[in-house]
Write an enzyme that holds these catalytic residues in place. Structure first.
Site, PDB file in Angstrom:
ATOM      1  N   LYS A  74       0.823  -1.145  -0.069  1.00 51.12           N
ATOM      2  CA  LYS A  74      -0.087  -0.116  -0.263  1.00 51.12           C
ATOM      3  C   LYS A  74       0.998   0.998  -0.018  1.00 51.12           C
ATOM      4  CE  LYS A  74      -3.932   2.095   2.579  1.00 51.12           C
ATOM      5  NZ  LYS A  74      -4.827   1.961   3.906  1.00 51.12           N
ATOM      6  N   SER A 149      -9.787   1.853   3.185  1.00 49.84           N
ATOM      7  CA  SER A 149      -9.016   2.446   2.098  1.00 49.84           C
ATOM      8  C   SER A 149      -7.829   1.856   1.432  1.00 49.84           C
ATOM      9  CB  SER A 149      -8.174   3.516   2.986  1.00 49.84           C
ATOM     10  OG  SER A 149      -7.398   3.081   3.916  1.00 49.84           O
ATOM     11  N   SER A 173     -10.044  -0.798   7.174  1.00 47.94           N
ATOM     12  CA  SER A 173      -9.619  -0.647   5.865  1.00 47.94           C
ATOM     13  C   SER A 173      -8.735  -1.734   5.362  1.00 47.94           C
ATOM     14  CB  SER A 173      -8.522   0.814   5.852  1.00 47.94           C
ATOM     15  OG  SER A 173      -9.107   1.762   5.676  1.00 47.94           O
TER      16      SER A 173
HETATM   17  N1  GLN Z   1     -13.165   3.724   6.545  1.00 54.22           N
HETATM   18  C1  GLN Z   1     -12.663   4.300   7.617  1.00 54.22           C
HETATM   19  C2  GLN Z   1     -12.189   5.689   7.513  1.00 54.22           C
HETATM   20  O1  GLN Z   1     -12.320   6.288   6.608  1.00 54.22           O
HETATM   21  C3  GLN Z   1     -11.457   3.510   8.132  1.00 54.22           C
HETATM   22  C4  GLN Z   1     -10.020   3.994   7.456  1.00 54.22           C
HETATM   23  C5  GLN Z   1      -8.923   3.060   7.603  1.00 54.22           C
HETATM   24  O2  GLN Z   1      -9.204   1.981   8.313  1.00 54.22           O
HETATM   25  N2  GLN Z   1      -7.817   3.356   7.207  1.00 54.22           N
HETATM   26  O3  GLN Z   1     -11.644   6.434   8.285  1.00 54.22           O
END
Ligand code: GLN
Length: 506
Positions: A74, A149, A173
């Site tokens: 990532k 994400s 995420s």
């Molecule tokens: N979807 C969640 C957010 O927008 C989690 C993001 C993540 O785990 N990095 O913060």
């Protein structure tokens, strides 16, 4: 499906070569990636060179234990000499000068790093649409999102463009995109894996973890990246367990907690039925289902979006165009200031020097202007929204009402889990309330977007581990995931539970 341990045996016996495997992946990348946009950087020559040198080590019998593993990383994890953009304009040209600890560990075990994967900007999002590199599309159906994400990391595995990948999970995420793309995604316990070299979003939540095509590979990768790191003083010094041999502990009864709060309103009815059905099948496999209660789970989203944005607003302060990141055009800033000064002089013509000086000192200095302009140009809408929210909840006058209160609720959520884990090994839930949604569908509705995290977020608030494992295909043709959450440092339990689900489908 063949796991990496089997591939390794074939490599050692000479049945296949890593050069062929790598070429196969590069071909798939060339044919599929232009459409789904999951890898944002692939160094073909570099990958081939790595393949040749690791292959030689395999033949010489000197290869490390991840030789034969082709991995995507990532864009939020630093890899020396490679751009770590965090999918943000502000870091578009930032080249990392060192390796994150996880990267160092992978390299020293002879994993082949094939490329960098797309994500939501600074890991904020649930769809991988908030990216300076453009959205990633779901490999199962390209009209749909991958989740986020870490959507790029889920998609590169789902589209068979590499063996495994690394993502980060702050509120879901890893697990949510794994569920949307039909792969395995594991969020380790907070502190199990070093965060050194992971660009911080919310430091008390962030975790690095693996995506894979099967549960065994997730266990294998975790084993290699977990462990204490002197470079991250929040990392745990608990010994790393043998996650792989734990997978086959079928003779032990596995107690699975079923929380009614995770199966209520908002859950797609077909997903509910699929999970209930599979839980019934598990009961024949030495699994005992136990009802548990997690009464504060309903405050999870609100609590998370206060605490995570507060931490983000502080972590992202360093991106100011001076210390790090995109710098706005200096000349323009200078010009702007000169024009504003001239305008003041003009309007205050004939007034006293003191009055003119007072007016001059009330406008932003050149440095402040440069910060503002650089950040305005560099950050995307969602990141700005979170910086504003985070700054607000931390500001004097609101701190007690929001930030301090949310910390207390975080404790209550953790207490709920501690209570539940007194009677069960793992807790089961859907990973997400629905299957993947259409690209663009939630982009104008942040609250709707945040609701995707309803089942994953509590594990991050409590610092415990969780896994999403494919549970089958919905009648709409999209993948569905089941989540198992385990107590802190009980990765073996969630892996064991996931393995049983995998067995139902193989
Ligand atoms: N979807 C969640 C957010 O927008 C989690 C993001 C993540 O785990 N990095 O913060």
């Amino acid at each position: 499906m063949e796991n990496l341990l089997a591939v390794k045996e074939q490599l050692i016996s000479g049945k296949v070569t890593l050069v062929d495997i790598t070429d196969g992946y590069l071909n798939t990348i060339n044919s599929r990636n232009p459409e789904i946009n999951a890898f944002v950087h692939v160094d073909e020559n570099g990958a081939r060179q790595q393949a040749v040198s690791i292959q030689k080590k395999i033949e010489d019998g000197t290869a490390g234990s991840l030789a034969g593993t082709v991995i995507g990383v990532k864009q939020v994890i630093c890899e020396k000499g490679i751009k770590t953009t965090c999918a943000s304009r502000i870091l578009q040209n930032f080249e990392s000068v060192y390796d994150a600890t996880v990267i160092r560990k992978l390299k020293s075990a002879d994993a082949l790093l094939i490329g960098r994967t797309n994500m939501d900007e600074f890991a904020m999002g649930s769809s991988t649409e908030n990216s300076v590199h453009g959205a990633t599309k779901n490999p199962v159906n390209s009209d749909y999102v991958t989740g986020g994400s870490s959507g790029g990391s889920a998609a590169v595995v789902a589209a068979d463009m590499c063996d495994v990948s690394l993502g980060s999970d702050t509120g879901g995420s890893i697990r949510q995109p794994a569920s949307y793309c039909g792969v395995v995604g594991l969020k380790p316990t907070y502190s199990r894996v070093s965060r050194y070299g992971l660009v911080a979003y919310a430091s008390s939540f962030d975790c690095i973890g693996p995506f894979s095509k099967n549960v065994t590979d997730a266990a294998l990768l975790l084993k290699h990246i977990a462990g204490h790191d002197p470079m991250d003083n929040s990392s745990s010094d608990k010994p790393v367990e043998d996650y792989i041999s734990a997978l086959d502990r079928y003779s032990e009864t596995l107690k699975v907690g079923v929380p009614e709060e995770y199966f209520g309103d908002g859950l797609d009815s077909e997903i509910r039925l699929m999970i209930e059905d599979q839980l019934k099948s598990l009961e024949k496999e030495n699994v005992k289902l136990v009802p548990v209660k997690l009464p504060h789970m309903k405050y999870g989203i609100a609590t998370y979006y206060i605490l995570a944005t507060a931490e983000a607003s502080s972590n992202l302060a360093r991106f100011d165009g001076i210390r790090y990141g995109h710098r706005a055009d200096h000349k323009k800033v200078e010009e702007e200031l000169a024009n504003e000064r001239a305008a003041i002089k003009n309007t205050l013509k004939g007034k006293s020097v003191a009055e003119i000086e007072k007016a001059m000192s009330s406008i932003d200095s050149q440095l402040i202007r440069l910060y503002k302009k650089s950040r305005t140009e560099g950050f995307g809408t969602e990141v700005k929204r979170r910086i504003l929210l985070g700054t607000y909840v931390l500001s004097a006058g609101y701190y007690d009402a929001y930030y301090a209160k949310a910390q207390k609720v975080r404790r209550l959520i953790k207490n709920d889990f501690e209570e539940a884990f007194k009677s069960v090994d793992v807790i089961v839930s859907p990973t997400a309330p629905t299957t993947a949604f259409k690209l663009g569908e939630n982009m104008n509705d942040p609250l709707q977007m945040y609701l995707n995290d309803v089942y994953t977020i509590s594990a991050n608030l409590a610092g415990i581990c969780g896994i999403s494992v494919p549970a089958g295909t919905h009648s709409n043709g999209l993948p569905v995931g089941i989540q198992f959450m385990g107590n802190a440092f009980k990765e073996t339990d969630v892996l064991r539970a996931a393995k049983r689900i995998e067995n139902l489908h193989s």
